[in-house]
Design an enzyme around this catalytic site. Structure first.
Site, PDB file in Angstrom:
ATOM      1  N   ASP A  96      -4.031 -15.260  -0.499  1.00  0.00           N
ATOM      2  CA  ASP A  96      -5.321 -15.041  -1.113  1.00  0.00           C
ATOM      3  C   ASP A  96      -5.236 -15.602  -2.526  1.00  0.00           C
ATOM      4  OD1 ASP A  96      -7.582 -12.174  -1.468  1.00  0.00           O
ATOM      5  OD2 ASP A  96      -7.914 -14.334  -1.515  1.00  0.00           O
ATOM      6  N   ASP A 269      -7.675  -9.235   7.888  1.00  0.00           N
ATOM      7  CA  ASP A 269      -6.510  -8.668   7.194  1.00  0.00           C
ATOM      8  C   ASP A 269      -6.923  -7.340   6.573  1.00  0.00           C
ATOM      9  OD1 ASP A 269      -7.797  -9.777   4.521  1.00  0.00           O
ATOM     10  OD2 ASP A 269      -6.091  -8.498   3.958  1.00  0.00           O
ATOM     11  N   CYS A 307       2.985   2.851  24.519  1.00  0.00           N
ATOM     12  CA  CYS A 307       3.269   1.791  23.536  1.00  0.00           C
ATOM     13  C   CYS A 307       4.683   1.273  23.748  1.00  0.00           C
ATOM     14  CB  CYS A 307       3.123   2.338  22.113  1.00  0.00           C
ATOM     15  SG  CYS A 307       3.488   1.101  20.837  1.00  0.00           S
ATOM     16  N   CYS A 309       6.417  -0.466  21.503  1.00  0.00           N
ATOM     17  CA  CYS A 309       7.053  -0.869  20.248  1.00  0.00           C
ATOM     18  C   CYS A 309       8.423  -0.223  20.093  1.00  0.00           C
ATOM     19  CB  CYS A 309       6.160  -0.515  19.051  1.00  0.00           C
ATOM     20  SG  CYS A 309       6.306   1.168  18.461  1.00  0.00           S
ATOM     21  N   CYS A 312       8.215   3.640  19.444  1.00  0.00           N
ATOM     22  CA  CYS A 312       7.851   4.475  20.607  1.00  0.00           C
ATOM     23  C   CYS A 312       8.900   4.396  21.710  1.00  0.00           C
ATOM     24  CB  CYS A 312       6.491   4.053  21.139  1.00  0.00           C
ATOM     25  SG  CYS A 312       5.168   4.381  19.968  1.00  0.00           S
ATOM     26  N   HIS A 338       5.053   0.700  14.376  1.00  0.00           N
ATOM     27  CA  HIS A 338       4.096   1.143  15.407  1.00  0.00           C
ATOM     28  C   HIS A 338       2.670   0.706  15.077  1.00  0.00           C
ATOM     29  CE1 HIS A 338       1.855   3.394  18.330  1.00  0.00           C
ATOM     30  NE2 HIS A 338       1.116   3.870  17.329  1.00  0.00           N
TER      31      HIS A 338
HETATM   32  N1  LIG Z   1     -10.485 -13.581  -2.308  1.00  0.00           N
HETATM   33  C1  LIG Z   1     -11.100 -12.490  -1.819  1.00  0.00           C
HETATM   34  N2  LIG Z   1     -10.365 -11.495  -1.287  1.00  0.00           N
HETATM   35  C2  LIG Z   1     -11.030 -10.384  -0.819  1.00  0.00           C
HETATM   36  C3  LIG Z   1     -10.281  -9.278  -0.338  1.00  0.00           C
HETATM   37  C4  LIG Z   1      -8.762  -9.288  -0.294  1.00  0.00           C
HETATM   38  C5  LIG Z   1      -8.296  -9.536   1.138  1.00  0.00           C
HETATM   39  N3  LIG Z   1      -6.896  -9.151   1.314  1.00  0.00           N
HETATM   40  C6  LIG Z   1      -5.970  -9.995   0.610  1.00  0.00           C
HETATM   41  C7  LIG Z   1      -4.558  -9.643   0.943  1.00  0.00           C
HETATM   42  C8  LIG Z   1      -3.593 -10.641   0.367  1.00  0.00           C
HETATM   43  C9  LIG Z   1      -2.339  -9.864   0.134  1.00  0.00           C
HETATM   44  C10 LIG Z   1      -2.802  -8.487  -0.195  1.00  0.00           C
HETATM   45  C11 LIG Z   1      -4.157  -8.282   0.416  1.00  0.00           C
HETATM   46  C12 LIG Z   1     -10.983  -8.152   0.096  1.00  0.00           C
HETATM   47  N4  LIG Z   1     -10.529  -6.959   0.547  1.00  0.00           N
HETATM   48  C13 LIG Z   1     -11.656  -6.236   0.790  1.00  0.00           C
HETATM   49  N5  LIG Z   1     -11.668  -5.003   1.206  1.00  0.00           N
HETATM   50  C14 LIG Z   1     -10.421  -4.242   1.287  1.00  0.00           C
HETATM   51  C15 LIG Z   1     -10.821  -2.871   0.869  1.00  0.00           C
HETATM   52  C16 LIG Z   1      -9.717  -1.927   1.062  1.00  0.00           C
HETATM   53  C17 LIG Z   1      -8.843  -1.688   0.004  1.00  0.00           C
HETATM   54  C18 LIG Z   1      -7.830  -0.765   0.178  1.00  0.00           C
HETATM   55  C19 LIG Z   1      -7.717  -0.095   1.389  1.00  0.00           C
HETATM   56  C20 LIG Z   1      -8.604  -0.365   2.427  1.00  0.00           C
HETATM   57  C21 LIG Z   1      -9.604  -1.293   2.272  1.00  0.00           C
HETATM   58  N6  LIG Z   1     -12.784  -6.909   0.545  1.00  0.00           N
HETATM   59  C22 LIG Z   1     -12.381  -8.116   0.104  1.00  0.00           C
HETATM   60  C23 LIG Z   1     -13.122  -9.195  -0.360  1.00  0.00           C
HETATM   61  C24 LIG Z   1     -12.450 -10.319  -0.843  1.00  0.00           C
HETATM   62  C25 LIG Z   1     -13.179 -11.428  -1.409  1.00  0.00           C
HETATM   63  O1  LIG Z   1     -14.420 -11.431  -1.479  1.00  0.00           O
HETATM   64  N7  LIG Z   1     -12.465 -12.474  -1.891  1.00  0.00           N
HETATM   65 ZN   LIG Z   2       4.489   2.336  19.197  1.00  0.00          ZN
END
Ligand SMILES: Nc1nc2c(CCNCC3CCCC3)c3[nH]c(NCCc4ccccc4)nc3cc2c(=O)[nH]1
Ligand SMILES: [Zn+2]
Length: 375
Positions: A96, A269, A307, A309, A312, A338
């Site tokens: 990212d 992701d 499962c 894995c 499990c 898991h």
């Molecule tokens: N560039 C960019 N990245 C975004 C991300 C990061 C995605 N994971 C990146 C990985 C690269 C390595 C790390 C992550 C997002 N993550 C989320 N929601 C996650 C919300 C969330 C946060 C914590 C717990 C659960 C849900 N919305 C996102 C919108 C964008 C976006 O517009 N632009």
């Molecule tokens: Zn499992």
């Protein structure tokens, strides 16, 4: 710099409604879609050896420009020969761009047309991310798929700000495209526009016009309602090219994955499956099981009966309960194994169902049994 089309391609093998089963070819191997991509923020999927992430069926892992730029620095990763060598992950990697992380982690941020000035969450040092240098950093890191530098507007935000951030993201995308020099890396543009359907349409049309190898759908899963996310998503997936992969960023839970696939998303992701695992929240067909709960103290059955894995196949709920209560490090590895295997199998099942034209049944049956988390 265009990509080397002999190294990157996407083939849609079957569709079932808007759902697609495909193969994304990259310089480090093929990816069967739909795919859930485990998060490895700091060049490791937390608590996991890369060979075990491979063994549970993960096809591609994510890493983060923001984190790796601050620590250890992109020069060190480049000197190691790039991310694949540094972290011993021979399959595809996606990074990212850092835009989202600057806004969610850094302090004292200042958004300029030039880029974003921020202070490191680690030591308070001052930095400036621009489209130009973020592309350079991702070229140093060496991922197969790199994300454009974008601004994910906060939620809630008024429409005028979201429109301004979207237009800035569009200008930054053009600068990202102009800065690229490696034909062995695919740059995905990112669609923004918040929850406003007219802005989503405008952004999807603009980003699509750049004719890129794939498209991120950003600005979602930031606190909006599920319905708002799905509505914005359906506007975007209807406009993005059908022959290119669509990546819904930051999503999500099992139900969000299946609902995203039903609307034409190919790649996902989310930090939740691995983060929840470390907190003892384990994914099972009926929902989430919190293994720290006393009810599991003498439960000598596996986390999930059917499962396959490593966790499990070898350990019981009583053992995992003990490890979490004792705060033993092995707990995090076994729980993460898991949860990631659960999502790999969910995606494999979705792909098979799409190939057989049975995805809607697959989705309905899974959702009928899976209790959503308490709001
Ligand atoms: N560039 C960019 N990245 C975004 C991300 C990061 C995605 N994971 C990146 C990985 C690269 C390595 C790390 C992550 C997002 N993550 C989320 N929601 C996650 C919300 C969330 C946060 C914590 C717990 C659960 C849900 N919305 C996102 C919108 C964008 C976006 O517009 N632009
Ligand atoms: Zn499992």
């Amino acid at each position: 710099m265009d990509i080397d089309h002999t190294q990157f391609s996407f083939e849609v093998q079957a569709t079932d409604g808007l759902a697609r089963a495909g193969i994304l070819t990259t310089p480090h191997g093929d990816i069967k879609t739909p795919v859930f991509m485990p998060v490895g923020t700091q060049a490791t999927v937390k608590a996991m050896k890369p060979e075990d992430v491979d063994a549970l069926g993960a096809q591609i892992v994510l890493s983060n420009t923001y984190h790796l730029y601050l620590r250890p620095g992109v020069e060190i990763v480049a000197k190691a020969g790039g991310l694949h060598k540094f972290m011993r992950w021979p399959k595809p990697i996606l990074t990212d761009s850092g835009g989202f992380q600057v806004f969610s982690l850094a302090s004292r941020r200042e958004v300029l047309d030039e880029g974003v000035r921020f202070r490191s969450h680690i030591d308070g040092s001052e930095h400036l991310f621009t489209p130009e240098n973020v592309i350079k950093y991702q070229e140093f890191l060496g991922a197969d798929i790199i994300m454009a530098f974008d601004e994910c507007a906060p939620y809630p935000a008024d429409k005028s700000y979201v429109k301004e951030a979207m237009e800035r993201t569009h200008r930054w995308l053009e600068r990202c495209i102009a800065s690229k020099t490696r034909p062995d890396q695919a740059l995905f543009g990112i669609v923004q526009g918040g929850i406003w359907l007219d802005l989503r349409e405008e952004s999807a049309l603009f980003v699509s016009s750049m004719d890129l190898p794939g498209y991120g759908i950003g600005g979602l899963s930031v606190g909006e309602d599920k319905e708002q996310m799905l509505e914005a998503l359906s506007v975007v997936t209807a406009i993005l090219p059908m022959d290119k992969p669509r990546y819904l960023m930051g999503v999500g839970s099992p139900e969000d994955l299946l609902n995203g696939i039903a609307l034409g998303v190919d790649m996902f992701d989310c930090v939740l499956p691995t983060r929840n695992a470390r907190n003892g929240a384990l994914l099972v067909p009926t929902g989430r099981l919190n293994i720290r709960n006393a009810q599991f103290k003498e439960d000598f059955t596996p986390i999930q009966e059917d499962c396959d894995c490593y966790t499990c196949s070898n350990f019981t709920r009583a053992y995992l309960h003990h490890l979490f209560r004792a705060e033993e490090l092995l707990a995090y590895t076994l729980a993460t194994t898991h949860n990631l295997r659960f999502l790999v199998r969910l995606m494999d099942g979705a792909r098979e169902a799409i190939l057989k034209g049975e995805f809607e049944d697959y989705r309905q049956q899974f959702l009928a049994g899976f209790q959503p988390p308490d709001p």
